[in-house]
Design a protein around this motif. Sequence first.
Motif, PDB file in Angstrom:
ATOM      1  N   PRO A   1     -38.043  -8.315  34.036  1.00 31.40           N
ATOM      2  CA  PRO A   1     -37.986  -7.748  35.392  1.00 31.40           C
ATOM      3  C   PRO A   1     -39.068  -6.703  35.592  1.00 31.40           C
ATOM      4  CG  PRO A   1     -36.285  -6.786  34.004  1.00 31.40           C
ATOM      5  CD  PRO A   1     -36.950  -7.868  33.184  1.00 31.40           C
ATOM      6  N   SER A   2     -39.241  -6.322  36.839  1.00 32.60           N
ATOM      7  CA  SER A   2     -40.218  -5.290  37.159  1.00 32.60           C
ATOM      8  C   SER A   2     -39.725  -3.938  36.669  1.00 32.60           C
ATOM      9  CB  SER A   2     -40.467  -5.248  38.667  1.00 32.60           C
ATOM     10  OG  SER A   2     -41.350  -4.193  38.990  1.00 32.60           O
ATOM     11  N   LEU A   3     -40.595  -3.209  35.958  1.00 36.37           N
ATOM     12  CA  LEU A   3     -40.249  -1.891  35.428  1.00 36.37           C
ATOM     13  C   LEU A   3     -40.717  -0.753  36.325  1.00 36.37           C
ATOM     14  CD1 LEU A   3     -41.069  -2.452  31.637  1.00 36.37           C
ATOM     15  CD2 LEU A   3     -38.875  -2.702  32.813  1.00 36.37           C
ATOM     16  N   TRP A   4     -41.196  -1.088  37.542  1.00 32.80           N
ATOM     17  CA  TRP A   4     -41.655  -0.038  38.444  1.00 32.80           C
ATOM     18  C   TRP A   4     -40.451   0.744  38.971  1.00 32.80           C
ATOM     19  CZ3 TRP A   4     -46.364   1.801  39.273  1.00 32.80           C
ATOM     20  CH2 TRP A   4     -46.562   2.646  40.363  1.00 32.80           C
ATOM     21  N   PRO A   5     -40.501   2.094  38.943  1.00 33.37           N
ATOM     22  CA  PRO A   5     -39.336   2.887  39.403  1.00 33.37           C
ATOM     23  C   PRO A   5     -39.035   2.632  40.875  1.00 33.37           C
ATOM     24  CG  PRO A   5     -40.891   4.238  38.156  1.00 33.37           C
ATOM     25  CD  PRO A   5     -41.577   2.935  38.421  1.00 33.37           C
ATOM     26  N   ARG A   6     -37.772   2.357  41.160  1.00 31.68           N
ATOM     27  CA  ARG A   6     -37.323   2.110  42.524  1.00 31.68           C
ATOM     28  C   ARG A   6     -36.101   2.963  42.827  1.00 31.68           C
ATOM     29  NH1 ARG A   6     -37.792  -4.498  43.278  1.00 31.68           N
ATOM     30  NH2 ARG A   6     -40.019  -4.658  42.800  1.00 31.68           N
TER      31      ARG A   6
ATOM     32  N   THR B   1     -48.149 -16.627  41.084  1.00 26.73           N
ATOM     33  CA  THR B   1     -48.196 -15.766  39.909  1.00 26.73           C
ATOM     34  C   THR B   1     -46.984 -16.015  39.038  1.00 26.73           C
ATOM     35  OG1 THR B   1     -49.366 -14.092  41.179  1.00 26.73           O
ATOM     36  CG2 THR B   1     -48.376 -13.389  39.103  1.00 26.73           C
ATOM     37  N   THR B   2     -47.232 -16.245  37.757  1.00 24.75           N
ATOM     38  CA  THR B   2     -46.146 -16.359  36.787  1.00 24.75           C
ATOM     39  C   THR B   2     -45.829 -14.976  36.245  1.00 24.75           C
ATOM     40  OG1 THR B   2     -47.727 -16.795  35.016  1.00 24.75           O
ATOM     41  CG2 THR B   2     -46.803 -18.700  36.146  1.00 24.75           C
ATOM     42  N   PRO B   3     -44.568 -14.584  36.203  1.00 27.47           N
ATOM     43  CA  PRO B   3     -44.239 -13.219  35.761  1.00 27.47           C
ATOM     44  C   PRO B   3     -44.463 -13.055  34.274  1.00 27.47           C
ATOM     45  CG  PRO B   3     -42.238 -14.506  36.073  1.00 27.47           C
ATOM     46  CD  PRO B   3     -43.374 -15.368  36.555  1.00 27.47           C
ATOM     47  N   THR B   4     -44.553 -11.813  33.870  1.00 28.41           N
ATOM     48  CA  THR B   4     -44.658 -11.492  32.453  1.00 28.41           C
ATOM     49  C   THR B   4     -43.362 -11.867  31.743  1.00 28.41           C
ATOM     50  OG1 THR B   4     -46.131  -9.655  32.966  1.00 28.41           O
ATOM     51  CG2 THR B   4     -45.127  -9.673  30.787  1.00 28.41           C
ATOM     52  N   SER B   5     -43.486 -12.527  30.626  1.00 28.68           N
ATOM     53  CA  SER B   5     -42.304 -13.034  29.921  1.00 28.68           C
ATOM     54  C   SER B   5     -42.364 -12.627  28.452  1.00 28.68           C
ATOM     55  CB  SER B   5     -42.195 -14.558  30.041  1.00 28.68           C
ATOM     56  OG  SER B   5     -43.345 -15.186  29.503  1.00 28.68           O
TER      57      SER B   5
END
Length: 413
Positions: free
Chosen positions: A332-337, A270-274
């Motif tokens: 980067p991933s915007l999912w809350p961590r 998978t290529t990340p969102t850019s």
Amino acid sequence: MSTANQPVQQQSSLSFTEGFLLGQLSVVILIGAFIKFFIFGDPPSPETTASTRALARRNQDSPYRRTFSINSSPSAAGKSDTFLPSNILRNPPRLTTPIILRKTYYNVDAHQPESLDWFNVLIAQTIAQFRTDAHQDEAILTSLTNLLNGPQKPDVLSSIKVTEISLGEDFPIFSNCRVHPVEDGSTGPDGARLQARMDVDLSDLLTLGVETKMILNWPKPLTAILPVALAVSIVRFSGTLSISFLPSASHPAPSSSASNAIPPQQPLSTTPTSLAFSFLPDYRLDISVRSLVGSRSRLQDIPKIAQMVENRLHAWIDERCVEPRVQQVALPSLWPRKKNTRGPSSEEGDGMGIKDTDPVRDIREEARREVEEERRRDRESWEREAAAGTAEGLRWRSRAEGGGYEMPGAMPM
């Protein structure tokens, strides 16, 4: 006989003298013309140079506009049809470009351009913090010195020394933002891709000054040394910036086997969102170049050196971020961590307000807690092993001394 040859000798000597003088005069005229027009000639006006460069870029990049676009995904051709979506997640309706525009109440044909005042404030704060950090230490000076003296430095130059750095005082102004479909003629199943175009204008003075020496190593080493001082300043930059998102995509990973047979199931990469951005070819860059060549009889502000530096800087920008070329930045991933959470913990909050916390202090406290927890686990593990080893040692000691176990209260033998 001698009287007949005398006029011939005089005529030949006069013709030789005239030819020699004419040749010397021609060389002097050529050297003077070269120095006047090639070295000390007046450069063209910035408006003429900008329009000429924009026309040249447009003519040069026109054959590639149909084959590449700022929003064209590099992995669109390699998507796999064997990917099976999960049956647990709900199947939402397909979000095409018209649906997104309708849900956000945006009409690309009638919407007025936006001013982006809030964005200018955020960008100004970021640049101001960058300038403050750069003045606190000499990290930018060390990085520039290492970069200029890297492997790409020509052999004819000695060590390059940075003499002046100015990061400016003003900020770029973004305005006239508008969203419209891509003009590459390609329409996917989700509709035409969207991109945002905005005008950017920066009038400031960004300066970099260096000193070095040109070394002539022919016909023998260190035949001549010529000191050179150069200061390049960016006075103004204006153009149109294009920004768009390239969504993530899954495609089969390259197989390392030599056989041509395609396996039934291939792993997917998978290529990340850019974020992709580039400038339109009609941008304008005004540069001021100050030069000083020589040690005793110095030549100052040679126009030809200014033109060479300006052409080099324009070529560097054109090769990297001028359409049809783009710059892609992985998001980067915007999912809350939990590790990215900053602020007071749940037991510290009193429900009446939020206390101000220092992000650096929070990171240190979290790291300290992790180290203490790891030490506690190691100490408990060590105590369990020590207890097990002590019990085993006592059993072996009793066997060696008494030959067996005795019941409590038994009479001695």
